[in-house]
Design a protein around this motif. Structure first.
Motif, PDB file in Angstrom:
ATOM      1  N   ARG A  77       0.830  -1.204   0.000  1.00  0.00           N
ATOM      2  CA  ARG A  77       0.000   0.000   0.000  1.00  0.00           C
ATOM      3  C   ARG A  77       0.864   1.253   0.000  1.00  0.00           C
ATOM      4  NH1 ARG A  77      -2.279  -4.198   2.088  1.00  0.00           N
ATOM      5  NH2 ARG A  77      -4.494  -4.563   1.835  1.00  0.00           N
ATOM      6  N   LEU A  78       2.142   1.092   0.286  1.00  0.00           N
ATOM      7  CA  LEU A  78       3.083   2.212   0.237  1.00  0.00           C
ATOM      8  C   LEU A  78       4.283   1.771  -0.584  1.00  0.00           C
ATOM      9  CD1 LEU A  78       3.160   3.187   4.025  1.00  0.00           C
ATOM     10  CD2 LEU A  78       1.931   4.370   2.223  1.00  0.00           C
ATOM     11  N   ARG A  79       4.778   2.695  -1.413  1.00  0.00           N
ATOM     12  CA  ARG A  79       6.040   2.388  -2.080  1.00  0.00           C
ATOM     13  C   ARG A  79       7.185   2.732  -1.137  1.00  0.00           C
ATOM     14  NH1 ARG A  79       4.665   0.935  -6.840  1.00  0.00           N
ATOM     15  NH2 ARG A  79       2.830   1.852  -7.800  1.00  0.00           N
ATOM     16  N   ASP A 138       9.655   4.851  -1.169  1.00  0.00           N
ATOM     17  CA  ASP A 138       9.917   6.251  -0.837  1.00  0.00           C
ATOM     18  C   ASP A 138       8.919   6.747   0.202  1.00  0.00           C
ATOM     19  OD1 ASP A 138       7.895   6.058  -2.855  1.00  0.00           O
ATOM     20  OD2 ASP A 138       7.955   8.227  -3.014  1.00  0.00           O
ATOM     21  N   ALA A 139       7.643   6.419   0.006  1.00  0.00           N
ATOM     22  CA  ALA A 139       6.622   6.864   0.951  1.00  0.00           C
ATOM     23  C   ALA A 139       6.828   6.193   2.305  1.00  0.00           C
ATOM     24  CB  ALA A 139       5.245   6.562   0.402  1.00  0.00           C
ATOM     25  N   ILE A 183       9.593   5.142   3.685  1.00  0.00           N
ATOM     26  CA  ILE A 183      10.681   5.814   4.399  1.00  0.00           C
ATOM     27  C   ILE A 183      10.201   7.173   4.903  1.00  0.00           C
ATOM     28  CG2 ILE A 183      12.938   6.921   4.108  1.00  0.00           C
ATOM     29  CD1 ILE A 183      13.694   4.750   2.175  1.00  0.00           C
ATOM     30  N   GLY A 184       9.489   7.897   4.038  1.00  0.00           N
ATOM     31  CA  GLY A 184       9.036   9.230   4.376  1.00  0.00           C
ATOM     32  C   GLY A 184       8.009   9.257   5.488  1.00  0.00           C
ATOM     33  N   VAL A 185       7.463   8.100   5.804  1.00  0.00           N
ATOM     34  CA  VAL A 185       6.486   8.019   6.880  1.00  0.00           C
ATOM     35  C   VAL A 185       7.154   7.563   8.175  1.00  0.00           C
ATOM     36  CG1 VAL A 185       4.584   6.617   7.683  1.00  0.00           C
ATOM     37  CG2 VAL A 185       4.463   7.663   5.446  1.00  0.00           C
ATOM     38  N   PHE A 203      10.478   7.515   9.299  1.00  0.00           N
ATOM     39  CA  PHE A 203      11.469   8.240  10.098  1.00  0.00           C
ATOM     40  C   PHE A 203      10.944   9.532  10.712  1.00  0.00           C
ATOM     41  CE2 PHE A 203      12.800  10.590   6.243  1.00  0.00           C
ATOM     42  CZ  PHE A 203      13.029  11.833   6.791  1.00  0.00           C
TER      43      PHE A 203
END
Lengths: 373, 434
Positions: free
Chosen positions: A86-88, A90-91, A93-95, A97
């Protein structure tokens, strides 16, 4: 115990941090995981704070353990996020950290009275104070604590890289082959991530959360533009890392600014220089190579064109045929004239000389004939 | 409505505003798989803020914002240049720009702090944000920037949509895709600038990614996704502002981030259609249906063998057919009983007439598919059973009808067993069994 000059201590700490980061960072860059390094460097913060709260002081072992645990947790959470489909990445990681980092910041704010760790030092590190934070054992002054920690971490990183060099290499460049050879890419991955977390903690205190990323990513990226060999890349990364650390110190002294920030700046400058001037992968070399190729190609096109259109060619028809700019055509014509392969008459007529025809035969570049026709 | 003091009102407005624009622009970053570009741009903005201050020696919001905008764009261009002109990949480029620009920013920041200027304190609020320092003047600039972002998105809605979903198609239609990419980057930088004071450069990425990722779970359409992300963003912004105002020592930015992650986790779990709980339930119901249908078909085949479909089949025999445990068999039996497809009879089960019809339909699907595979795909008859086992659970009634017609309304499967039709009376079925 020998008493070290404060400057020497700072330089030594900076260099060891840079060297450890360069060793681990090389594999991050090669494995396209630079941003995971970024994520981990932020996410270790709550681990460090929790370790502080539990142990009640700045003892090193709980901090390293807390940070390493959070580092591995980050990797795990990011992978869990992507595995839900449901998340790639990049997303994911961006969520992960920012959430962990936010927890760390809240904890620091909440227990500000009990924690001897402020947000500034999370960001800038406190390498300037390392000479005065000394280790006592049995009443004896053993020297700066940060130096001990970072030398130990550098030693661990060195042992790790030397010991699992082959495995790291294979899993980095050919994960399938490594699986076939019975080397588990997952195991190596997690081992590397653990080493990364440990390295980040050591660096964290000295250079701060974000500048760890600079030390992890920039020197290896610089080295990558200079060599195709892993062993050389490791060595060059360390050289660039240590160079940035030393250069950064004096740069910071000159500006009266943050040492860690200056280290990142110098690393960036070194990269920019190599990015422009690297003999094989640099921008200038690339543009020159491109230009040389295009010139050579145009020369051959012109020769073949003249070979075909023997009588009727003038500078003008040629220029229009290939839509070349006047100056570009002039360059090509001068180069070919210089070799005596073409002759230009006063009225602008161009023809092939006997030498030119021979040159076409000799180079055997008939393959370009279809381009001309 | 509870009374809000001046500061809380400003923080509430600023955080909600950031939530809306962050949510909207985050959707584009999320869909273009550039979630971390926002992070890099935010970090890259720091030296711009410092330069803006150094050049004007004032903390007027406008020069600082212009500086941040310029530095953010420079960072974006540096990433593009590194990816375009070297063999380094995007992740490395982002990591480098992020950390080096930030390093330069820290150098400038620490340099400024030691300058003998009067009012330099407070620049570092841009690092973690310090929403409490928001002033009406800041809010004015933020509103202007937000209006610019939302207006541009509304104006170029269609173009940006093509950019997200099919860049090449857009290029073939003659849209200037490269310019649109630059426009998108510009908008992203603008959002970063809006968020500087509220959440700070380090956590801005969360206000971009989290609401967008959460909204994506609830819808597959861009319009509703933008709207939902804006709502999620505004809600976490407002919630964070209020919470941090109520509880001492709770920094606004991180609280906003944690609220947004809570929204995301809930969305990941329960969003209809995509949520993890949702698909787990779907998976479970599929597994249950297969168990039920297998048991039904087993019962029917016992009936076929004895030419009597009302025969009682003992539990032991049912368990043996698929290696079920006693508990499993009884559990599945209970589901069938609840739907009146079977009735319990003397330590076993027997099909009801409704159950017999349902089971017959399954057998029919199974055997028709076997026949289809052997006839049309010319597979060997002993290779088709497993495939048919899976298909009997998924073939629709329409598909069965088409298969039946294509195969010329066959009476026997490749193994010579009859393919039962729903309308055939039971005694005739018994008579045709080999």
């Amino acid at each position: 115990m020998i008493q070290l000059e404060p400057t020497v201590v700072i330089l030594l700490v900076g260099s060891t941090v840079a060297a450890s980061c360069a060793l681990v960072g090389t594999f991050l860059v090669l494995r396209k995981m630079a941003l995971l390094g970024d994520a981990i460097s932020h996410a270790v913060l709550p681990g460090i704070v929790i370790a502080f709260l539990i142990s009640g002081d700045r003892s090193t072992l709980p901090m390293v353990l807390g940070a390493a645990a959070l580092g591995v947790l980050t990797v795990f959470l990011v992978e869990m996020g992507t595995r839900t489909k449901r998340l790639r990445e990049d997303a994911s990681i961006g969520v992960v950290f920012p959430a962990l980092f936010a927890i760390g910041v809240i904890l620091i704010a909440k227990y500000a009275g009990q924690i001897d760790l402020d947000l500034d030092c999370v960001l800038y590190g406190e390498i300037a104070y390392t000479p005065w934070d000394v280790l006592f054992f049995d009443g004896q002054n053993l020297g700066p604590k940060a130096l001990w920690i970072n030398v130990t971490i550098l030693f661990l990183d060195l042992v790790f890289v030397l010991l699992v060099y082959k495995e790291l290499k294979i899993t980095t460049f050919d994960p399938e082959l490594s699986a076939a050879l019975g080397i588990s890419p997952v195991l190596v991955h997690y081992a590397l991530m653990s080493m990364l977390s440990v390295t980040v903690v050591g660096a964290f205190e000295s250079v701060g959360a974000i500048l760890v990323v600079a030390m992890l990513v920039v020197p290896p990226a610089t080295a990558y533009l200079l060599t195709d060999q892993l062993s050389r890349m490791l060595l060059l990364s360390v050289v660039f890392g240590v160079g940035s650390a030393l250069g950064g110190y004096y740069f910071a002294r000159w500006l009266d600014a943050s040492i860690a920030g200056a280290m990142a700046t110098v690393a960036g400058l070194l990269f920019a220089t190599v990015f422009l001037a690297s003999p094989r992968h640099g921008l200038v070399a690339k543009l020159l190579r491109h230009r040389r190729l295009s010139l050579g190609m145009s020369e051959q096109l012109l020769l073949l064109h003249l070979d075909r259109e023997t009588e009727s060619s003038t500078l003008d028809t040629v220029r229009r045929r290939f839509s070349w700019r006047e100056s570009y055509l002039g360059r090509i014509v001068r180069r070919l004239q210089g070799r005596g392969w073409i002759a230009v008459s006063d009225d602008g007529g161009v023809r092939l000389t006997a030498d030119g025809s021979a040159a076409i035969e000799r180079t055997g570049q008939d393959s370009l004939r279809h381009v001309v026709s | 409505m509870l009374e809000l003091d001046f500061t809380t009102r400003n923080v509430l407005l600023g955080a909600s505003l950031l939530g809306v624009v962050g949510g909207v622009m985050g959707c584009y970053a999320f869909l273009r798989r550039q979630s971390l570009l926002g992070d890099a741009l935010a970090h890259a903005a720091l030296p711009g803020v410092c330069l803006g201050f150094l050049l004007t020696s004032s903390k007027e919001p406008l020069p600082l914002f212009v500086g941040a905008l310029a530095a953010g764009l420079a960072g974006a261009l540096a990433i593009l240049a590194i990816v375009r002109w070297s063999r380094l990949k995007e992740d490395t480029a982002i990591g480098m720009v992020l950390s080096v620009f930030f390093g330069v920013g820290i150098v400038l920041l620490t340099h400024i702090q030691k300058l003998p200027l009067g009012n330099q304190s407070g620049l570092d609020k841009f690092l973690f944000g310090q929403a409490a320092t928001l002033m009406p003047r800041d809010l004015e600039v933020m509103s202007l920037l937000a209006a610019f972002v939302l207006g541009t998105v509304a104006l170029f809605y269609k173009e940006l949509k093509i950019l997200c979903f099919d860049r090449d198609y857009g290029a073939s239609l003659g849209f200037p895709m490269r310019w649109l990419e630059i426009l998108l980057t510009l908008l992203l930088v603008t959002v970063v600038v809006v968020g500087l004071q509220t959440v700070g450069v380090i956590l801005i990425v969360a206000t971009l990614v989290m609401p967008a990722a959460a909204a994506r779970q609830w819808t597959s359409r861009l319009g509703p996704m933008l709207f939902l992300a804006a709502v999620f963003g505004a809600a976490s912004g407002a919630g964070g502002a209020l919470l941090s105002a109520r509880i001492a020592q709770l920094p606004t930015g991180p609280v906003i981030v944690l609220l947004a992650s809570a929204v995301l986790v809930v969305s990941l779990l329960v969003a209809p259609g995509r949520g993890i709980v949702w698909s787990w339930l779907q998976h479970r119901s599929l597994v249950r249906r297969i168990l039920r249908e297998n048991l039904l078909r087993d019962l029917w085949k016992v009936g076929e063998a004895s030419r009597d479909w009302s025969v009682r089949v003992p539990w032991a025999e049912l368990q043996g057919m698929r290696g079920l445990s006693a508990r499993e068999a009884r559990r599945v039996g209970a589901w069938l009983y609840r739907d009146a497809l079977v009735e319990p009879r003397e330590e076993g089960l027997r099909l009801t007439s409704g159950g017999e019809l349902a089971a017959r339909a399954l057998v029919r699907k199974h055997r028709l598919w076997e026949l289809y595979l052997t006839r049309q795909l010319e597979l060997a008859a002993d290779h088709v059973h497993r495939d048919a086992d899976a298909m009997e659970h998924t073939l629709s009634e329409e598909a069965v009808e088409i298969l039946d017609e294509k195969l010329g309304r066959p009476r026997f499967d490749p193994h010579g067993q009859p393919i039962p039709r729903p309308e055939t009376p039971l005694d005739e079925l018994a008579g045709s069994t080999a």
